[in-house]
Design a protein around this motif. Structure first.
Motif, short mmCIF file in Angstrom:
data_model
loop_
_atom_site.label_atom_id
_atom_site.label_comp_id
_atom_site.label_asym_id
_atom_site.label_seq_id
_atom_site.Cartn_x
_atom_site.Cartn_y
_atom_site.Cartn_z
N MET A 56 -11.61 20.63 -36.66
CA MET A 56 -11.56 22.07 -36.42
C MET A 56 -10.18 22.50 -35.93
SD MET A 56 -14.03 24.50 -34.08
CE MET A 56 -13.55 23.81 -32.49
N ARG A 119 -17.29 24.21 -40.08
CA ARG A 119 -18.36 24.67 -39.17
C ARG A 119 -19.75 24.43 -39.79
NH1 ARG A 119 -17.68 23.72 -34.92
NH2 ARG A 119 -16.31 22.28 -35.99
N LYS A 233 -24.88 28.02 -27.90
CA LYS A 233 -23.84 27.00 -27.96
C LYS A 233 -23.40 26.75 -29.40
CE LYS A 233 -22.82 22.24 -26.58
NZ LYS A 233 -23.35 21.01 -25.94
N SER A 236 -21.46 29.84 -30.66
CA SER A 236 -20.18 30.05 -29.98
C SER A 236 -19.05 29.28 -30.66
CB SER A 236 -20.28 29.63 -28.51
OG SER A 236 -20.52 28.23 -28.42
N THR A 237 -19.41 28.16 -31.33
CA THR A 237 -18.38 27.39 -32.03
C THR A 237 -17.88 28.13 -33.28
OG1 THR A 237 -19.98 26.18 -33.39
CG2 THR A 237 -19.42 25.24 -31.26
N CYS A 238 -18.65 29.13 -33.73
CA CYS A 238 -18.27 29.90 -34.92
C CYS A 238 -17.67 31.26 -34.58
CB CYS A 238 -19.49 30.12 -35.82
SG CYS A 238 -20.36 28.63 -36.29
N ASN A 291 -12.46 30.43 -27.06
CA ASN A 291 -12.74 29.00 -27.12
C ASN A 291 -12.42 28.36 -25.78
OD1 ASN A 291 -12.24 26.08 -27.70
ND2 ASN A 291 -12.79 26.72 -29.77
N ASP A 293 -12.42 25.16 -24.85
CA ASP A 293 -11.55 23.98 -24.92
C ASP A 293 -10.09 24.38 -25.05
OD1 ASP A 293 -13.75 22.31 -24.76
OD2 ASP A 293 -14.01 22.21 -26.94
#
Length: 309
Positions: A56, A119, A233, A236-238, A291, A293
């Motif tokens: 990613m 994703r 969760k 949220s990564t998308c 994000n 991270d």
């Protein structure tokens, strides 16, 4: 009178009012510097943090590098024209600008589609994610996207080379665009317009279809997650990628619609600014703000940079 390869074009820019040139120069210079620094910071952050050495973030680095190149292909020439009060651009320079703009626009389309596929695999096939999205595939996807973009740009450049241009050589934007050059041509452009529409459908429509297809399956998989926390969760990564997709395609459709429904040069210029300058500048902020991270890694980088000052 027809002129071929010895002519110069005039980039009319945003306005011919000399009093507005200094603030426009300052604004565009600021936007360009923010774009370069923000995207470089994203690249540095991903490279320096081992936790971000995943597919990613590899694609995010590729997107940031592409945004830097995209902005650099248009804005410096505009700033130089304002500073020297010279709106001209050579035939070769205009052709080169068209070529590079097409490369980076098409590459942006494919990178967004590749990120959507990443994703899709992460959410719909989590157990096989590391096996499917290995380093070789990631590099191959980016290089294939770059190759397709380059071939398309070279084809379009050759298409322009066969055109003849008249004495009315004013381009109502701040950089050379393929549709604007086709409009200025004296020779028959019927075939060129057809090819332009076909290319737009292929190199714009196919990546967008891939993104939509991926997110249909992503939404379907997320809806099957039993807990609301798990759904949040997963989604949220998308979120960052979706925001970038809406920004890029929203401004792109704005350019297309504005050019289709109006002949106003001012609206065409504003649409071009939104399309070429806003997404590359905002993309790193979207990813850093949405994000966790990236935000944590950015804090470490900023703290390290601050300690050096």
């Amino acid at each position: 009178m027809e002129i071929r390869n010895q002519t110069e074009f005039l980039l009319l820019g945003l306005t011919d009012d000399s009093a507005l040139q200094p603030p426009i120069f300052s604004l565009f210079l600021s936007m360009y510097l923010v774009t370069i620094l923000a995207n470089l910071l994203i690249i540095l952050t991903v490279i320096s943090d081992s936790h971000l050495h995943t597919p990613m973030y590899f694609f995010l680095c590729s997107l940031s590098l592409n945004d830097i190149c995209f902005s650099t292909s248009t804005i410096p020439k505009m700033l130089l024209n304002i500073q020297t009060q010279d709106q001209s651009i050579s035939y070769t320079g205009c052709l080169s600008q068209v070529c590079f703009v097409i490369i980076f626009v098409v590459l942006e389309n494919f990178l967004l589609a590749v990120m959507a596929y990443d994703r899709y695999v992460a959410i719909c096939h989590p157990l096989s994610y590391t096996t499917i999205m290995n380093l070789c595939l990631c590099v191959l996807l980016v290089l294939t996207s770059l190759s397709i973009s380059t071939v398309d740009a070279l084809f379009d450049t050759l298409m322009i080379l066969r055109l003849s241009f008249c004495t009315d050589l004013e381009i109502p934007t701040f950089f050379c665009e393929l549709p604007q050059l086709i409009k200025l041509a004296c020779s028959d452009t019927h075939v060129d317009n057809i090819l332009l529409y076909v290319e737009t459908c292929i190199f714009g429509g196919l990546p967008l279809s891939g993104i939509i297809f991926s997110y249909i399956h992503i939404v379907s998989s997320i809806s099957k997650i039993p807990t609301s926390e798990g759904k949040h969760k997963a989604f949220s990564t998308c979120g960052s990628h979706l925001s970038v997709v809406f920004l890029f395609y929203g401004t792109a459709f704005g350019v297309y619609i504005s050019s289709a429904v109006t002949d106003s040069s001012w609206r065409t210029v504003v649409a071009s600014v939104m399309y070429t300058m806003v997404p590359p500048m905002l993309n790193p902020f979207i990813y850093s703000l949405r994000n966790r991270d990236v935000k944590e890694a950015l804090r470490k980088i900023i703290s390290w940079l601050t300690s050096l000052l």
